[in-house]
Write an enzyme that holds these catalytic residues in place. Structure first.
Site, PDB file in Angstrom:
ATOM      1  N   GLU A 220       0.815  -1.213   0.000  1.00 30.68           N
ATOM      2  CA  GLU A 220       0.000   0.000   0.000  1.00 30.68           C
ATOM      3  C   GLU A 220       0.857   1.277   0.000  1.00 30.68           C
ATOM      4  OE1 GLU A 220      -3.729  -0.338   2.494  1.00 30.68           O
ATOM      5  OE2 GLU A 220      -2.579  -1.996   3.322  1.00 30.68           O
TER       6      GLU A 220
ATOM      7  N   SER B 214      -6.611  -2.421   1.566  1.00 33.14           N
ATOM      8  CA  SER B 214      -6.940  -1.775   0.286  1.00 33.14           C
ATOM      9  C   SER B 214      -7.446  -2.754  -0.760  1.00 33.14           C
ATOM     10  CB  SER B 214      -5.718  -1.008  -0.265  1.00 33.14           C
ATOM     11  OG  SER B 214      -5.398   0.073   0.570  1.00 33.14           O
TER      12      SER B 214
ATOM     13  N   TYR C 222      -9.754   4.073  -4.916  1.00 35.69           N
ATOM     14  CA  TYR C 222      -8.798   5.172  -4.955  1.00 35.69           C
ATOM     15  C   TYR C 222      -8.713   5.950  -6.253  1.00 35.69           C
ATOM     16  CZ  TYR C 222      -7.153   2.854  -0.725  1.00 35.69           C
ATOM     17  OH  TYR C 222      -7.082   2.286   0.514  1.00 35.69           O
TER      18      TYR C 222
ATOM     19  N   ARG D  25     -11.146   2.789  11.476  1.00 37.22           N
ATOM     20  CA  ARG D  25     -12.328   2.756  10.610  1.00 37.22           C
ATOM     21  C   ARG D  25     -12.743   1.307  10.448  1.00 37.22           C
ATOM     22  NH1 ARG D  25     -10.697   3.075   5.599  1.00 37.22           N
ATOM     23  NH2 ARG D  25     -11.730   1.123   5.048  1.00 37.22           N
TER      24      ARG D  25
ATOM     25  N   ASP E 274     -15.281  -1.598   8.746  1.00 34.10           N
ATOM     26  CA  ASP E 274     -16.114  -1.920   7.592  1.00 34.10           C
ATOM     27  C   ASP E 274     -17.166  -2.942   7.999  1.00 34.10           C
ATOM     28  OD1 ASP E 274     -14.486  -0.245   6.102  1.00 34.10           O
ATOM     29  OD2 ASP E 274     -13.147  -1.877   5.496  1.00 34.10           O
TER      30      ASP E 274
ATOM     31  N   GLU F 148     -13.836  -5.930   9.021  1.00 34.79           N
ATOM     32  CA  GLU F 148     -12.459  -5.704   9.445  1.00 34.79           C
ATOM     33  C   GLU F 148     -12.330  -4.294   9.996  1.00 34.79           C
ATOM     34  OE1 GLU F 148      -9.803  -4.625   5.778  1.00 34.79           O
ATOM     35  OE2 GLU F 148     -11.125  -6.283   5.177  1.00 34.79           O
TER      36      GLU F 148
ATOM     37  N   ASN G 100      -9.470  -0.935  10.241  1.00 33.48           N
ATOM     38  CA  ASN G 100      -8.233  -0.291   9.806  1.00 33.48           C
ATOM     39  C   ASN G 100      -7.784   0.642  10.925  1.00 33.48           C
ATOM     40  OD1 ASN G 100      -8.044  -0.881   6.656  1.00 33.48           O
ATOM     41  ND2 ASN G 100     -10.176  -0.516   7.157  1.00 33.48           N
TER      42      ASN G 100
ATOM     43  N   GLY H 284      -6.827   5.468   5.461  1.00 33.80           N
ATOM     44  CA  GLY H 284      -6.385   6.373   4.417  1.00 33.80           C
ATOM     45  C   GLY H 284      -6.778   7.817   4.698  1.00 33.80           C
TER      46      GLY H 284
END
Length: 321
Positions: free
Chosen positions: A19, A151, A221, A260, A262, A276, A278, A282
């Site tokens: 990433e 990602s 992205y 964050r 999901d 999951e 993070n 990002g």
């Protein structure tokens, strides 16, 4: 005027993970925001410079804008602990667990939190794993992904059993552990959390509508075709339940600073399932934490400064107690 109590800040960006490209974009955004807020901040790429230089050059805090391995998995956090330099985000153990999707699911399940059914396949098992057994256990479609990547790298949505071996092989190129997961069909949402412990709070839920339901690396992205709905359009009670769920999921992993999560909402039952977390999300122009923060009235610059001011060390947490 600077809003930071730190004298010299390194924004860690780039790194050696898959990433790297996204991390450089995130890091540049954070660096610009901190400098615009009066913070004495500089870019620092651990792929190009030894971390020991942080101490020699007098940095007294790090904003971690690294994503994936060697940045989000507890390794950099551990190095900064040894150097005694406070850093943003979760500590060593929480970062390490959260980076490993299988370990994360084990903790959530142990705490009674909903997450899709899964089977862990090791790379050395690829020659003997039963395709029929996986389909029987998880059904189709099935999600196959590396256990420790982000990602959407190496992720495949398998619709037909004949495509499963290729999906396993692709994931195995990224990681020795391959997570095969029940596919929940329905609304895809994400929800950031800020803070620590009982003070942790969710930001507004974002509902993601990707082209053909495919929220992959490209659609995350590099295209403008994906829709991000905030307000999410979900019923208020359901949104509140999701916010409570993600805060609990964040807390049981011992996360701090920010994260964050999901979530998938089953179309038929409306049950929410944690996918999951993070712990170094990002911060690019397409990123979701700044989008959610903006909906809550928090500017990108204010968010960066808030995260920086919460920078700390694991042992500082212990000493506080």
């Amino acid at each position: 005027m600077s809003t930071s109590h730190f004298r010299k800040v390194a924004v860690l960006m780039g790194g050696r993970s898959a990433e790297r490209e996204i991390s450089l974009l995130s890091g540049q955004g954070v660096l610009n925001a901190l400098q615009a807020s009066g913070v004495n901040a500089s870019a620092f790429d651990p792929a190009e410079r030894d971390l020991s230089e942080l101490k020699r050059e007098g940095f007294d805090a790090c904003f971690i804008a690294l994503h994936g391995r060697y940045g989000e998995d507890g390794t950099v956090q551990g190095a900064l602990e040894l150097l005694g330099i406070p850093y943003t985000g979760s500590g060593v153990m929480s970062s390490s667990i959260a980076m490993d999707k299988t370990m994360t699911k084990r903790v959530w399940l142990a705490e009674g939190l909903p997450t899709p059914a899964y089977v862990l396949v090791r790379r050395e098992q690829l020659g003997s794993v039963s395709v029929d057994g996986l389909v029987k256990a998880l059904g189709l479609p099935m999600i196959v992904k590396p256990a420790r990547e982000g990602s959407s790298i190496g992720v495949t949505k398998v619709v037909q059993a004949k495509d499963l071996p290729a999906a396993l092989a692709m994931a195995a190129k990224c990681d020795a552990d391959i997570l095969c997961e029940q596919c929940i069909v329905g609304d895809e949402v994400t929800c950031p959390v800020l803070g620590e412990g009982e003070a942790a709070k969710a930001l507004p839920v974002i509902r993601i509508v990707a082209p053909e339901g495919n929220y992959d690396y490209q659609n995350k992205y590099f295209t403008d075709d994906t829709q991000y709905l905030v307000p999410s359009g979900l019923p208020a009670a359901q949104e509140a339940a999701i916010e409570a769920l993600v805060v609990k999921a964040y807390q049981v992993l011992g996360c701090r600073g920010w994260g964050r999560l999901d979530v998938m909402i089953d179309a038929s039952t409306r049950q929410a399932y944690l996918l999951e977390i993070n712990t170094s999300p990002g911060m690019t122009g397409h990123s979701l934490v700044p989008m959610s923060a903006k909906a809550a009235g928090i500017s990108y610059e204010s968010l960066c400064c808030q995260l920086l001011n919460a920078a700390t060390l694991d042992h500082a947490q212990e000493n506080r107690g």
